[in-house]
Design an enzyme around this catalytic site. Sequence first.
Site, PDB file in Angstrom:
ATOM      1  N   TYR A 189      -3.109  -1.690  10.465  1.00  0.00           N
ATOM      2  CA  TYR A 189      -3.209  -2.368   9.157  1.00  0.00           C
ATOM      3  C   TYR A 189      -2.034  -1.961   8.262  1.00  0.00           C
ATOM      4  CZ  TYR A 189      -3.991  -2.235   4.202  1.00  0.00           C
ATOM      5  OH  TYR A 189      -3.776  -2.306   2.851  1.00  0.00           O
ATOM      6  N   HIS A 190      -1.836  -0.639   8.096  1.00  0.00           N
ATOM      7  CA  HIS A 190      -0.752  -0.205   7.203  1.00  0.00           C
ATOM      8  C   HIS A 190       0.602  -0.738   7.714  1.00  0.00           C
ATOM      9  CE1 HIS A 190      -3.814   2.855   5.896  1.00  0.00           C
ATOM     10  NE2 HIS A 190      -3.257   2.641   4.726  1.00  0.00           N
ATOM     11  N   LYS A 240       1.491  -4.177   6.487  1.00  0.00           N
ATOM     12  CA  LYS A 240       2.052  -4.204   5.124  1.00  0.00           C
ATOM     13  C   LYS A 240       3.551  -3.905   5.150  1.00  0.00           C
ATOM     14  CE  LYS A 240      -1.742  -4.759   2.597  1.00  0.00           C
ATOM     15  NZ  LYS A 240      -1.986  -5.916   1.750  1.00  0.00           N
ATOM     16  N   SER A 284      -1.659   3.244  10.443  1.00  0.00           N
ATOM     17  CA  SER A 284      -2.594   2.390  11.196  1.00  0.00           C
ATOM     18  C   SER A 284      -1.910   1.042  11.421  1.00  0.00           C
ATOM     19  CB  SER A 284      -3.900   2.165  10.413  1.00  0.00           C
ATOM     20  OG  SER A 284      -3.668   1.281   9.324  1.00  0.00           O
ATOM     21  N   THR A 328       0.832  -1.207   0.000  1.00  0.00           N
ATOM     22  CA  THR A 328       0.000   0.000   0.000  1.00  0.00           C
ATOM     23  C   THR A 328       0.866   1.256   0.000  1.00  0.00           C
ATOM     24  OG1 THR A 328      -1.648   1.219   1.257  1.00  0.00           O
ATOM     25  CG2 THR A 328      -0.232  -0.209   2.530  1.00  0.00           C
TER      26      THR A 328
HETATM   27  P1  NAD Z   1     -11.072  -7.511   0.405  1.00  0.00           P
HETATM   28  O1  NAD Z   1     -11.175  -7.560   1.881  1.00  0.00           O
HETATM   29  O2  NAD Z   1     -12.303  -7.213  -0.372  1.00  0.00           O
HETATM   30  O3  NAD Z   1     -10.453  -8.892  -0.152  1.00  0.00           O
HETATM   31  C1  NAD Z   1      -9.483  -9.616   0.537  1.00  0.00           C
HETATM   32  C2  NAD Z   1      -9.862 -11.091   0.452  1.00  0.00           C
HETATM   33  O4  NAD Z   1      -8.863 -11.861   1.129  1.00  0.00           O
HETATM   34  C3  NAD Z   1     -11.197 -11.399   1.105  1.00  0.00           C
HETATM   35  O5  NAD Z   1     -12.048 -12.084   0.214  1.00  0.00           O
HETATM   36  C4  NAD Z   1     -10.834 -12.255   2.320  1.00  0.00           C
HETATM   37  O6  NAD Z   1     -11.815 -13.217   2.614  1.00  0.00           O
HETATM   38  C5  NAD Z   1      -9.498 -12.856   1.886  1.00  0.00           C
HETATM   39  N1  NAD Z   1      -8.609 -13.201   3.018  1.00  0.00           N
HETATM   40  C6  NAD Z   1      -8.229 -12.398   4.037  1.00  0.00           C
HETATM   41  N2  NAD Z   1      -7.413 -13.071   4.877  1.00  0.00           N
HETATM   42  C7  NAD Z   1      -7.291 -14.319   4.370  1.00  0.00           C
HETATM   43  C8  NAD Z   1      -6.587 -15.465   4.791  1.00  0.00           C
HETATM   44  N3  NAD Z   1      -5.878 -15.489   5.933  1.00  0.00           N
HETATM   45  N4  NAD Z   1      -6.654 -16.593   4.032  1.00  0.00           N
HETATM   46  C9  NAD Z   1      -7.385 -16.608   2.881  1.00  0.00           C
HETATM   47  N5  NAD Z   1      -8.081 -15.530   2.444  1.00  0.00           N
HETATM   48  C10 NAD Z   1      -8.029 -14.399   3.189  1.00  0.00           C
HETATM   49  O7  NAD Z   1      -9.900  -6.451   0.056  1.00  0.00           O
HETATM   50  P2  NAD Z   1      -9.559  -5.719  -1.324  1.00  0.00           P
HETATM   51  O8  NAD Z   1     -10.095  -4.338  -1.253  1.00  0.00           O
HETATM   52  O9  NAD Z   1      -9.902  -6.587  -2.452  1.00  0.00           O
HETATM   53  O10 NAD Z   1      -7.990  -5.595  -1.191  1.00  0.00           O
HETATM   54  C11 NAD Z   1      -7.157  -6.664  -1.631  1.00  0.00           C
HETATM   55  C12 NAD Z   1      -5.700  -6.345  -1.301  1.00  0.00           C
HETATM   56  O11 NAD Z   1      -5.318  -5.119  -1.930  1.00  0.00           O
HETATM   57  C13 NAD Z   1      -5.435  -6.188   0.189  1.00  0.00           C
HETATM   58  O12 NAD Z   1      -4.204  -6.792   0.519  1.00  0.00           O
HETATM   59  C14 NAD Z   1      -5.338  -4.685   0.370  1.00  0.00           C
HETATM   60  O13 NAD Z   1      -4.500  -4.373   1.424  1.00  0.00           O
HETATM   61  C15 NAD Z   1      -4.768  -4.233  -0.959  1.00  0.00           C
HETATM   62  N6  NAD Z   1      -5.171  -2.842  -1.291  1.00  0.00           N
HETATM   63  C16 NAD Z   1      -6.488  -2.531  -1.427  1.00  0.00           C
HETATM   64  C17 NAD Z   1      -6.844  -1.222  -1.747  1.00  0.00           C
HETATM   65  C18 NAD Z   1      -8.280  -0.789  -1.893  1.00  0.00           C
HETATM   66  O14 NAD Z   1      -8.537   0.422  -2.093  1.00  0.00           O
HETATM   67  N7  NAD Z   1      -9.252  -1.698  -1.815  1.00  0.00           N
HETATM   68  C19 NAD Z   1      -5.842  -0.253  -1.934  1.00  0.00           C
HETATM   69  C20 NAD Z   1      -4.497  -0.631  -1.774  1.00  0.00           C
HETATM   70  C21 NAD Z   1      -4.169  -1.941  -1.452  1.00  0.00           C
HETATM   71  N1  USQ Z   2     -11.621   9.773   4.642  1.00  0.00           N
HETATM   72  C1  USQ Z   2     -12.512  10.819   4.816  1.00  0.00           C
HETATM   73  N2  USQ Z   2     -13.832  10.506   4.869  1.00  0.00           N
HETATM   74  C2  USQ Z   2     -14.309   9.235   4.750  1.00  0.00           C
HETATM   75  C3  USQ Z   2     -13.388   8.176   4.570  1.00  0.00           C
HETATM   76  C4  USQ Z   2     -12.052   8.483   4.537  1.00  0.00           C
HETATM   77  O1  USQ Z   2     -12.130  11.984   4.903  1.00  0.00           O
HETATM   78  O2  USQ Z   2     -15.528   9.041   4.812  1.00  0.00           O
HETATM   79  C5  USQ Z   2     -10.175  10.058   4.561  1.00  0.00           C
HETATM   80  C6  USQ Z   2      -9.339   9.339   5.603  1.00  0.00           C
HETATM   81  O3  USQ Z   2      -9.240  10.102   6.795  1.00  0.00           O
HETATM   82  C7  USQ Z   2      -8.003   9.191   4.886  1.00  0.00           C
HETATM   83  C8  USQ Z   2      -8.405   9.063   3.427  1.00  0.00           C
HETATM   84  O4  USQ Z   2      -9.735   9.562   3.311  1.00  0.00           O
HETATM   85  O5  USQ Z   2      -7.248  10.362   5.024  1.00  0.00           O
HETATM   86  C9  USQ Z   2      -8.363   7.654   2.877  1.00  0.00           C
HETATM   87  O6  USQ Z   2      -9.195   6.809   3.656  1.00  0.00           O
HETATM   88  P1  USQ Z   2      -9.776   5.457   3.031  1.00  0.00           P
HETATM   89  O7  USQ Z   2     -10.600   4.799   4.076  1.00  0.00           O
HETATM   90  O8  USQ Z   2     -10.382   5.713   1.710  1.00  0.00           O
HETATM   91  O9  USQ Z   2      -8.428   4.654   2.723  1.00  0.00           O
HETATM   92  P2  USQ Z   2      -7.343   3.991   3.686  1.00  0.00           P
HETATM   93  O10 USQ Z   2      -7.801   3.893   5.076  1.00  0.00           O
HETATM   94  O11 USQ Z   2      -6.046   4.675   3.444  1.00  0.00           O
HETATM   95  O12 USQ Z   2      -7.288   2.509   3.119  1.00  0.00           O
HETATM   96  C10 USQ Z   2      -7.607   2.171   1.771  1.00  0.00           C
HETATM   97  C11 USQ Z   2      -7.779   0.669   1.710  1.00  0.00           C
HETATM   98  C12 USQ Z   2      -6.451   0.013   2.096  1.00  0.00           C
HETATM   99  C13 USQ Z   2      -5.341   0.530   1.200  1.00  0.00           C
HETATM  100  C14 USQ Z   2      -5.264   2.056   1.247  1.00  0.00           C
HETATM  101  C15 USQ Z   2      -4.316   2.609   0.207  1.00  0.00           C
HETATM  102  O13 USQ Z   2      -8.808   0.259   2.594  1.00  0.00           O
HETATM  103  O14 USQ Z   2      -6.571  -1.399   1.941  1.00  0.00           O
HETATM  104  O15 USQ Z   2      -4.102   0.012   1.626  1.00  0.00           O
HETATM  105  O16 USQ Z   2      -6.560   2.590   0.908  1.00  0.00           O
HETATM  106  S1  USQ Z   2      -3.418   3.996   0.811  1.00  0.00           S
HETATM  107  O17 USQ Z   2      -4.371   4.987   1.277  1.00  0.00           O
HETATM  108  O18 USQ Z   2      -2.604   4.482  -0.284  1.00  0.00           O
HETATM  109  O19 USQ Z   2      -2.598   3.522   1.908  1.00  0.00           O
END
Ligand code: NAD
Ligand code: USQ
Length: 396
Positions: free
Chosen positions: A181-182, A185, A179, A144
Amino acid sequence: MRVLVLGADGYLGWPTALYLSHRGHDVGALDNFVRRQYDYELGTSSLVPIAHLQRRVKTWEEMSGLRVEPFIGDLNDAGFVYDTLREFKPDAIVHFAEQRSAPYSMIDRSHAVYTQVNNVVGNLNLLFAIAEIDPSIHLVKLGTMGEYGTPNIDIEEGFIEITHRGRTDVLPFPKQPGSYYHLSKVHDSHNIMFACRIWGLRSTDLNQGIVYGQETDETVLHPDLATRFDYDGVFGTVLNRFCVQAVAGHPLTVYGAGGQTRGMLNIRDTLACVELAVNNPAEEGEYRVFNQFTESFSIQELADKVVDAASGPVTISNLDNPRVEKEQHYYRAAHTKLLDLGLVPHLLDRSTVSSILAVAERHRDRIDVNAIAPSANWRTAGQKGRVRSEAGSSTS
Ligand code: NAD
Ligand code: USQ
């Protein structure tokens, strides 16, 4: 190529599995359905109805004549990971399978611990399985952009040349994630880089920005092929959330001043970037990082775009920020490596926002406005760590 997609039941994994299958790859689709479990826990659900994986796979076969092979299990179960790699024999593994919500990881101690164990241990099991079974497998790992945080200097793609007291080296770019979560990664990135160094594994870490959109060429072919669309206060990401809020007549929830700036990309570009990484593998022993986003916007700019594209009047509400993050800051991040490999981005114009608003409009009867408010608070999470024993006495 034989590509195993981990997290293939999720928002990005499912459309990626279809895209790769459509483009001639033999695809395996692994998931343990824990994302569906979080919905039960939080009382939320995808705005767009989603079919079960088995039905998705069957419908895809009927529509395309192509077979995606499902593998149901948990990456934290090492035996399952080893068995799957032995059976499917992938050339590349695309790893999406992690708990991906920052707010979920900041609910309390147990959610932070769960997130880091699920993500870090699952990834470690995978690294060991690759090393033992076939070190030539190319691991394409979803990281991320949030690993870097928001430093007051330009962000590079993974590495930065530093001269210190007259000596120069190329070192990993400093990480300041926002966070637990972050942070998971960041831990993954370190573990992968180490495995590439000591075992000669090959990996591409895709430091992806925030994804928006819901439809891809494959998912629109049949309602059973749709991918999930999250808009709730825990899993919804910012632009998708704002589009649902606009349709529901809810004020757009800008947290704090709204000057937070992030890299963003269209869901269609996620699929293209992943395939570019798969088709152009890292060298043996190479750990490389691509910054996977196409444009950056402040949160206020995103809200303004939604106001502009919406058909009716939409208001913006600046809420007290539930997160601890900079609300005004410098942000400039390199993102040339995927462009150099041939990425042609889908940029965020008015018609793109309109298309997301249209998805929300089609499913407006499924919007639960009670799910919109943010529920996790970064400041108070630290006071939610105590464990209550079954007997009722509290321990720490
Ligand atoms: P998502 O939660 O919709 O999909 C993740 C999938 O992984 C789910 O279906 C879940 O059931 C599965 N999973 C989780 N833990 C598991 C485990 N231990 N074993 C097997 N399956 C498991 O998430 P997404 O939005 O599709 O994101 C996918 C990936 O991309 C994540 O790693 C996320 O961090 C990364 N990412 C997402 C975004 C975004 O904006 N959605 C942005 C940047 C990075
Ligand atoms: N935000 C608002 N209002 C909202 C939701 C979010 O102002 O209703 C703000 C948050 O405070 C933050 C930004 O928007 O500053 C992004 O929040 P987000 O929830 O859209 O994204 P984030 O928490 O960063 O996480 C998402 C995905 C995560 C991925 C990440 C990419 O859930 O899996 O890793 O985006 S990045 O942001 O580049 O780290």
